[in-house]
Design an enzyme around this catalytic site. Structure first.
Site, PDB file in Angstrom:
ATOM      1  CE1 TYR A   8      -4.469  -0.850  -0.148  1.00 26.42           C
ATOM      2  CE2 TYR A   8      -3.504  -2.852   0.739  1.00 26.42           C
ATOM      3  CZ  TYR A   8      -4.553  -2.201   0.120  1.00 26.42           C
ATOM      4  OH  TYR A   8      -5.689  -2.902  -0.233  1.00 26.42           O
ATOM      5  CD  GLU A  59      -7.078  -5.555   0.812  1.00 24.32           C
ATOM      6  OE1 GLU A  59      -5.854  -5.689   1.006  1.00 24.32           O
ATOM      7  OE2 GLU A  59      -7.566  -4.709   0.028  1.00 24.32           O
TER       8      GLU A  59
END
EC number: 1.14.12.17
Length: 401
Positions: A95, A137
């Site tokens: 990310y 997630e």
């Protein structure tokens, strides 16, 4: 949480994103892959070439900016994207890479208009949005790993059977190499296949809908061979599966995922409409609905180019023969005498009205023009949005016109 000033700055960029969003995301992917070519082992190259992935990301960024003060409203969108991330094996440490290159792309495209204030606000906003994805997630990874037969990452499966269904679609029956249990799934979900064809620099991952009802000791996917066309090269993975993978070979799969699933609790009539290889999740839903205790009326309509492109025709006909609550119809774009379709041309509203009622649950999947036509017909008919369900193959798009 974001402070009010940051929220104000982010919202002020919404009109800019509406105009420049796709340019920003195209620049983002170009920059990220240049700086981190290892990520090409994860992303679908075809979707990049065709512009589907940049468009999907632009839509997601736009939605996040517009709802930055109430991110809970786009949680369903977040969960859909997170399902695909989990299936691909996206990790938290990726990310920051995305954030760094997204900010660089905003700076490149907007130039001097991308002030320090705007870049700082987007850095803060991205951090909050990334944390939401990472949290969602992480729970998905835990859930699938802990369920019976579940696993994390990729697992080796043997091709037990390879069955040609039509001129362009072949089914693959996949059993775990370790002989252990496999994770259950909901009708409509998909698995992800990871392959590295000979001569390819990178691994390639593709999502394929599971094309049979849950509860079997194998997974089945039915793959369309994507041949070369004027606007695109041949599909790397689909061609590889059709021409190189044989019974006894091994494929790597991640556990079933996806949020396009059949609601088994509804008592309304069920209408399933598929175009081409869009039949894969529809057949899974159809078989599951017929096996369920709720014997609701079911209409299944499949549209194909012609009889040679029609997969599983005999299977669906047999299901209709042995189940009084199922009526099945076939629409061929072109047909010759004796091909046995119920309609030649395309699915349209006047014809739909003759075979079903608006007071139904509608699920459909297929090429985007097919789905646009179906959704347009259902909206014209007055079917409420909550009873219209559809699935995109690949990055999420829009059917709005």
């Amino acid at each position: 949480m974001l402070d009010s000033k940051t929220i104000e700055v982010i919202k002020s960029t919404v009109p800019v994103l509406e105009v420049h969003g796709q340019t920003i995301t195209k620049t983002f992917y170009q920059t990220m892959f240049k700086n981190h070519p290892e990520l090409l082992n994860v992303f679908n190259h075809a979707n990049q070439r065709q512009g589907k992935q940049p468009t999907a990301l632009a839509n997601a960024v736009y939605a996040a900016a517009a709802h930055i003060d109430r991110l809970e409203e786009i949680l369903p969108v977040v969960r859909g994207i997170a399902q695909k991330h989990r299936a691909l094996g996206i990790q938290p440490d990726q990310y920051p890479i995305v954030g760094e290159n997204l900010l660089a792309a905003i700076k490149t495209v907007l130039g001097d208009a991308a002030t320090e204030e705007i870049l700082d606000a987007w850095a803060k906003a991205y951090g909050v949005i990334a944390d939401v994805f990472i949290s969602v997630e992480a729970e998905m990874y835990r859930e699938v790993e802990q369920k019976e037969g579940g696993w994390r990452g990729f697992r080796r499966f043997i091709v037990d059977r390879k069955i040609k269904e039509s001129d362009v679609i072949t089914s693959f029956y996949l059993k775990p190499e370790d002989g252990q249990a496999i994770a259950a799934y909901e009708p409509g979900q998909y698995i992800t296949v990871r392959v590295k064809p000979e001569g390819q620099e990178f691994t390639h991952l593709r999502h394929y809908s599971l094309s049979t009802a849950p509860g079997k000791p194998y997974y089945r996917i039915s793959v369309k061979r994507e041949d070369a066309a004027e606007d695109r090269p041949a599909g790397i993975v689909s061609t590889y599966l059709h021409t190189q993978i044989e019974e006894g070979d091994v494929l790597e799969l991640s556990a079933p995922a996806g949020d396009f699933t059949l609601n088994p609790s509804s008592n309304l009539p069920l209408v399933l409409l598929s175009g081409g290889v869009g039949l894969t999740p529809m057949v899974s839903m159809l078989e599951a609905a017929l096996q369920g205790e709720n014997k609701r009326d079911i209409v299944y309509v499949h549209a194909a180019r012609n009889a040679k492109h029609h997969a599983m025709k005999e299977h669906i006909a047999e299901l209709a023969r042995i189940n009084d609550n199922l009526r099945a119809y076939t629409v061929y774009e072109t047909s010759e005498a004796g091909e046995g379709c119920d309609k030649t041309g395309y699915i349209d509203l006047p014809w739909l009205k003759t075979i079903t009622t608006a007071d139904s649950d509608f699920y459909f999947c297929g090429p985007v023009p097919f789905m646009k036509a179906v959704r347009r017909a259902l909206k014209e008919w007055g079917v409420p949005e909550e009873r219209i369900h559809f699935e995109f193959f690949g990055p999420a798009g829009t059917l709005d016109e």
